[in-house]
Write an enzyme that holds these catalytic residues in place. Structure first.
Site, PDB file in Angstrom:
ATOM      1  N   ARG A  71       5.329  -0.359  -6.255  1.00 53.44           N
ATOM      2  CA  ARG A  71       5.111  -1.238  -5.110  1.00 53.44           C
ATOM      3  C   ARG A  71       4.007  -2.254  -5.367  1.00 53.44           C
ATOM      4  O   ARG A  71       3.881  -3.248  -4.659  1.00 53.44           O
ATOM      5  CB  ARG A  71       4.771  -0.414  -3.862  1.00 53.44           C
ATOM      6  CG  ARG A  71       5.936   0.394  -3.333  1.00 53.44           C
ATOM      7  CD  ARG A  71       5.683   0.832  -1.905  1.00 53.44           C
ATOM      8  NE  ARG A  71       5.385  -0.295  -1.031  1.00 53.44           N
ATOM      9  CZ  ARG A  71       6.295  -1.122  -0.509  1.00 53.44           C
ATOM     10  NH1 ARG A  71       7.571  -0.940  -0.793  1.00 53.44           N
ATOM     11  NH2 ARG A  71       5.938  -2.112   0.269  1.00 53.44           N
ATOM     12  N   TRP A  93      -3.283  -2.741  -1.360  1.00 53.32           N
ATOM     13  CA  TRP A  93      -3.099  -4.171  -1.607  1.00 53.32           C
ATOM     14  C   TRP A  93      -3.959  -4.879  -0.585  1.00 53.32           C
ATOM     15  O   TRP A  93      -3.719  -4.794   0.613  1.00 53.32           O
ATOM     16  CB  TRP A  93      -1.628  -4.547  -1.458  1.00 53.32           C
ATOM     17  CG  TRP A  93      -1.314  -5.961  -1.819  1.00 53.32           C
ATOM     18  CD1 TRP A  93      -1.020  -6.973  -0.967  1.00 53.32           C
ATOM     19  CD2 TRP A  93      -1.246  -6.520  -3.140  1.00 53.32           C
ATOM     20  NE1 TRP A  93      -0.778  -8.138  -1.663  1.00 53.32           N
ATOM     21  CE2 TRP A  93      -0.906  -7.886  -3.007  1.00 53.32           C
ATOM     22  CE3 TRP A  93      -1.439  -6.008  -4.419  1.00 53.32           C
ATOM     23  CZ2 TRP A  93      -0.758  -8.734  -4.093  1.00 53.32           C
ATOM     24  CZ3 TRP A  93      -1.283  -6.861  -5.502  1.00 53.32           C
ATOM     25  CH2 TRP A  93      -0.953  -8.199  -5.326  1.00 53.32           C
ATOM     26  N   LYS A 124      24.514 -15.448   6.963  1.00 53.08           N
ATOM     27  CA  LYS A 124      24.467 -13.986   6.930  1.00 53.08           C
ATOM     28  C   LYS A 124      25.766 -13.399   7.457  1.00 53.08           C
ATOM     29  O   LYS A 124      26.307 -12.448   6.904  1.00 53.08           O
ATOM     30  CB  LYS A 124      23.287 -13.460   7.766  1.00 53.08           C
ATOM     31  CG  LYS A 124      21.955 -13.518   7.072  1.00 53.08           C
ATOM     32  CD  LYS A 124      21.911 -12.572   5.864  1.00 53.08           C
ATOM     33  CE  LYS A 124      20.878 -13.036   4.860  1.00 53.08           C
ATOM     34  NZ  LYS A 124      21.275 -14.221   4.090  1.00 53.08           N
ATOM     35  N   ASN A 152      -2.232   1.928   6.209  1.00 54.17           N
ATOM     36  CA  ASN A 152      -1.407   0.769   5.885  1.00 54.17           C
ATOM     37  C   ASN A 152      -1.275  -0.073   7.135  1.00 54.17           C
ATOM     38  O   ASN A 152      -1.039   0.461   8.222  1.00 54.17           O
ATOM     39  CB  ASN A 152      -0.001   1.191   5.427  1.00 54.17           C
ATOM     40  CG  ASN A 152       0.003   1.822   4.063  1.00 54.17           C
ATOM     41  OD1 ASN A 152      -0.984   1.785   3.344  1.00 54.17           O
ATOM     42  ND2 ASN A 152       1.128   2.428   3.704  1.00 54.17           N
ATOM     43  N   GLY A 153      -1.397  -1.386   7.005  1.00 54.54           N
ATOM     44  CA  GLY A 153      -1.210  -2.249   8.150  1.00 54.54           C
ATOM     45  C   GLY A 153      -2.378  -3.187   8.361  1.00 54.54           C
ATOM     46  O   GLY A 153      -3.240  -3.359   7.493  1.00 54.54           O
ATOM     47  N   GLU A 202      21.077 -20.178   8.602  1.00 51.79           N
ATOM     48  CA  GLU A 202      20.900 -18.875   7.965  1.00 51.79           C
ATOM     49  C   GLU A 202      21.653 -17.783   8.719  1.00 51.79           C
ATOM     50  O   GLU A 202      22.241 -16.896   8.107  1.00 51.79           O
ATOM     51  CB  GLU A 202      19.400 -18.537   7.879  1.00 51.79           C
ATOM     52  CG  GLU A 202      19.065 -17.134   7.411  1.00 51.79           C
ATOM     53  CD  GLU A 202      19.533 -16.822   5.989  1.00 51.79           C
ATOM     54  OE1 GLU A 202      19.468 -15.635   5.619  1.00 51.79           O
ATOM     55  OE2 GLU A 202      19.975 -17.739   5.273  1.00 51.79           O
ATOM     56  N   GLU A 224      28.745 -14.078   4.927  1.00 52.10           N
ATOM     57  CA  GLU A 224      28.697 -13.476   3.597  1.00 52.10           C
ATOM     58  C   GLU A 224      28.834 -11.960   3.626  1.00 52.10           C
ATOM     59  O   GLU A 224      29.265 -11.372   2.634  1.00 52.10           O
ATOM     60  CB  GLU A 224      27.432 -13.897   2.844  1.00 52.10           C
ATOM     61  CG  GLU A 224      26.129 -13.372   3.352  1.00 52.10           C
ATOM     62  CD  GLU A 224      24.937 -13.912   2.554  1.00 52.10           C
ATOM     63  OE1 GLU A 224      25.137 -14.366   1.417  1.00 52.10           O
ATOM     64  OE2 GLU A 224      23.807 -13.877   3.076  1.00 52.10           O
ATOM     65  N   LYS A 227      23.806 -10.856  -6.790  1.00 56.02           N
ATOM     66  CA  LYS A 227      22.429 -10.990  -6.314  1.00 56.02           C
ATOM     67  C   LYS A 227      21.749 -12.206  -6.926  1.00 56.02           C
ATOM     68  O   LYS A 227      21.051 -12.936  -6.241  1.00 56.02           O
ATOM     69  CB  LYS A 227      21.634  -9.717  -6.640  1.00 56.02           C
ATOM     70  CG  LYS A 227      20.210  -9.711  -6.095  1.00 56.02           C
ATOM     71  CD  LYS A 227      20.193  -9.784  -4.574  1.00 56.02           C
ATOM     72  CE  LYS A 227      18.788  -9.796  -4.016  1.00 56.02           C
ATOM     73  NZ  LYS A 227      18.782 -10.051  -2.567  1.00 56.02           N
ATOM     74  N   CYS A 276       0.825  -1.204   0.000  1.00 55.73           N
ATOM     75  CA  CYS A 276       0.000   0.000   0.000  1.00 55.73           C
ATOM     76  C   CYS A 276       0.861   1.256   0.000  1.00 55.73           C
ATOM     77  O   CYS A 276       1.949   1.287   0.568  1.00 55.73           O
ATOM     78  CB  CYS A 276      -0.897   0.008   1.224  1.00 55.73           C
ATOM     79  SG  CYS A 276      -1.899  -1.467   1.414  1.00 55.73           S
ATOM     80  N   HIS A 331      29.232 -34.428  18.618  1.00 58.62           N
ATOM     81  CA  HIS A 331      29.778 -35.358  17.631  1.00 58.62           C
ATOM     82  C   HIS A 331      30.868 -34.712  16.779  1.00 58.62           C
ATOM     83  O   HIS A 331      31.122 -35.145  15.664  1.00 58.62           O
ATOM     84  CB  HIS A 331      28.663 -35.901  16.739  1.00 58.62           C
ATOM     85  CG  HIS A 331      27.665 -36.719  17.482  1.00 58.62           C
ATOM     86  ND1 HIS A 331      27.914 -38.002  17.918  1.00 58.62           N
ATOM     87  CD2 HIS A 331      26.403 -36.421  17.894  1.00 58.62           C
ATOM     88  CE1 HIS A 331      26.860 -38.474  18.560  1.00 58.62           C
ATOM     89  NE2 HIS A 331      25.921 -37.537  18.564  1.00 58.62           N
TER      90      HIS A 331
END
Length: 614
Positions: A27, A75, A491, A101-102, A487, A494, A609, A2, A510
């Site tokens: 958007r 949206w 992060k 919005n929300g 993950e 990288e 990317k 939105c 182990h």
């Protein structure tokens, strides 16, 4: 997705607002509208479904005039994308109008309360309860800003709003609670602007103020005041934005990655948009083209992906096997294409890809197609090759992701996987209507929970100051949070170039336990779930070997303070959705460590990317 635009000043306000909305078209949206206060002191609204061209045609046929106006591109979240559900929304008496919005998480309770008082609702949205509440307060003699303040105290969930009243024609009131989206004030000469995104108003001014959570502003043509929701005055910083388009898009943030991390509550709202029927407590994925016959035929699912998307797939395996009881295998796309997997017409292959153009993922999909599998995709780039190849797809709706290290594409992928797990579980007879209602309610709360995790950024920054010189890091998790350990490690390495590894905590003894000493920070995901006691045991073992333990824990857990050297608290979250919240501190910790080390956060060395060659 939105968009919000507001204007007060000497220009034709509807024209300024419409042009601003056009600059936010990137958007995505499904309806749009504008409200203006005309020379007769009446609020007039024009709105339509579809593209802004439809609204523009309506305005040409029936022009709006006025020096104060607000506009919105919507949206859909609550209520279908129809004209009656498009913003702006008027109060029952036509004296107050609002854009929003929300998500209002408690809108049903508020709607029932207002309906009992005789309020007539004209839409199916959660938004309308806000304007009806505000109008009720103004009818009782309160000013627009006080009515807004009282109204916001009723709301649960993250929201950004702009209010206009025919009874106070010389001002607009805007406010932000949580992280559903930004509110930017544009400061002009005898004119003022409001926007959800900088590009909407950059043509008119470079001087801007960004509202923080739980702040509101009252603007007139030549003045503005900012206060918190308790009415205490705030002295905001005025930012001067460069005309450079790249700087303008970043706005108040130093890097795209930082902006994209903070975009996540809004990205999740956009991802949920139009997919949850809150009235009937059902979930819809129309682009997946699922039929009872197809679901009956599929007896196995492969998830293929690369990098961060692969870790999303590992989380998805837990979600889908738990809720749908469908066997899932997760494979790196680069390996899947070479080892001759057992795939046939009873197999579905789901690819996860931000760009939709990753070479290995496309090749894996092509191979699955040649073996008569049903192809599904979760993808951010609409119209990309991965989406075109698939028999069914789920768009992420994360919006543009510029930073090389994926953040909001990861969390929106997790939301999409949860939605898919719910739909498959329902179609396969493993989720009852009551359970589906609960899952839908959990998803609705998710943007607020993510926003609360973001609010602790200063704590993550302090930890980064403490650990930015570390040479190695170990991340531990169990069950559905093991992929989040992976993950978190990815992060960190990288973007900061610190060696980091993620392990299932039960495997530590182990082998990896040999690495632990007083120079090894160990970040353990110890949020409350069925494996909590097991994780406490792993923390104790790490500390016994001299490791420095940073525990990610659930708010209210005091026991963990006795076991860890440092504690990061996150909101209590339903276990299957906990990865979405738990990854937020890991993203920001990695970001701040990388910044402290002077790394190029948005474009890490040797990375691209989208990997479009093998």
């Amino acid at each position: 997705m939105c968009g919000i635009v507001g204007y007060i000043g000497p220009r034709q306000a509807p024209d300024v607002v419409l042009q601003g909305l056009k600059r936010l078209e990137y958007r995505g949206y499904d309806s749009a509208g504008i409200a203006a206060l005309d020379d007769n002191g009446e609020i007039v609204v024009r709105r339509d479904v579809g593209k802004l061209a439809n609204l523009t045609a309506q305005l040409q046929a029936a022009p709006l005039d006025g020096r104060i106006a607000i506009g919105h591109t919507r949206w859909a979240t609550h209520g279908a994308p129809t004209q009656r559900n498009a913003h702006p929304h008027l109060g029952m008496n036509g004296r107050v109008v609002l854009v929003h919005n929300g998500i209002v998480e408690n809108y049903k309770e508020l709607r029932d309360e207002l309906t009992a008082e005789g309020v007539r609702f004209n839409s199916d949205t959660d938004t309308e309860v806000i304007v009806q509440l505000a109008e009720r307060y103004m009818a009782g003699g309160l000013s627009l800003d006080e009515a807004a303040r009282r109204t916001l105290r009723h709301l649960e969930g993250a929201s950004a709003i702009v209010l206009m009243s025919a009874d106070e024609p010389d001002r607009l009131v805007c406010a932000r609670i949580g992280n559903a989206g930004g509110i930017t004030l544009g400061l002009g000469d005898d004119e003022m602007f409001i926007a959800s995104d900088i590009p909407a108003i950059l043509e008119y001014t470079r001087r801007m103020v960004f509202l923080e959570s739980r702040q509101m502003a009252v603007i007139s043509t030549d003045n503005f005041t900012v206060m918190d929701l308790d009415g205490r005055a705030v002295s905001p910083k005025i930012h001067t934005i460069s005309w450079d388009p790249v700087s303008a898009v970043k706005g108040e943030f130093k890097h795209f990655m930082q902006k994209e991390i903070f975009d996540q509550p809004r990205a999740i709202i956009d991802t949920l948009g139009g997919r949850i029927d809150h009235e009937n407590s059902s979930i819809h994925l129309p682009e997946m083209n699922l039929t009872p016959e197809l679901i009956e035929r599929i007896d196995k699912l492969f998830i293929v992906a690369c990098g961060t998307s692969y870790y999303a797939g590992l989380v998805g395996k837990y979600m889908i096997e738990t809720l749908a009881r469908l066997p899932v295998e997760v494979e790196y796309a680069s390996e899947f294409r070479y080892y001759n997997p057992i795939v046939d017409g009873r197999t579905a292959v789901l690819s996860i890809t931000q760009s939709g153009e990753t070479a290995d993922t496309l090749a894996a999909s092509e191979q699955a197609r040649s073996q008569e599998a049903t192809l599904w995709s979760i993808v951010n780039a609409i119209g990309s090759q991965s989406m075109r190849l698939a028999d069914g797809s789920i768009p992420m709706h994360a919006g543009p992701e510029i930073g090389v290290a994926s953040t909001k594409a990861f969390t929106t992928s997790l939301v999409d996987l949860y939605l898919l797990a719910c739909v498959l579980g329902n179609l396969r007879g493993h989720i009852s209507p009551a359970e589906l209602r609960r899952h839908a309610a959990d998803l609705t709360r998710l943007p607020t929970l993510v926003g609360r995790a973001l609010e602790k950024d200063a704590e993550y920054q302090a930890l980064a100051e403490r650990f930015h010189k570390a040479r190695n890091f170990l991340f531990l998790g169990r069950g559905i949070n093991y992929p989040i350990a992976l993950e978190g490690a990815l992060k960190l390495k990288e973007i900061s170039y610190i060696h980091a590894e993620g392990y299932p905590a039960g495997e530590m003894k182990h082998g990896p336990i040999a690495l632990i000493d007083e120079t090894m920070p160990v970040l353990a995901i110890v949020t409350k779930n069925a494996l909590y006691d097991k994780m406490i045991s792993q923390v104790q073992q790490a500390r016994a070997r001299g490791g420095i333990v940073i525990a990610l824990a659930t708010e209210g857990d005091e026991q963990i303070r006795q076991e860890a050297d440092h504690v990061i608290y996150v909101p209590d979250t339903p276990p299957l959705l906990s990865p979405v919240v738990n990854v937020i501190p890991l993203q920001l910790l990695s970001y701040h460590i990388a910044v402290r080390r002077g790394a190029d956060v948005d474009q890490p060395r040797n990375l691209a990317k989208s990997v479009t060659v093998e």
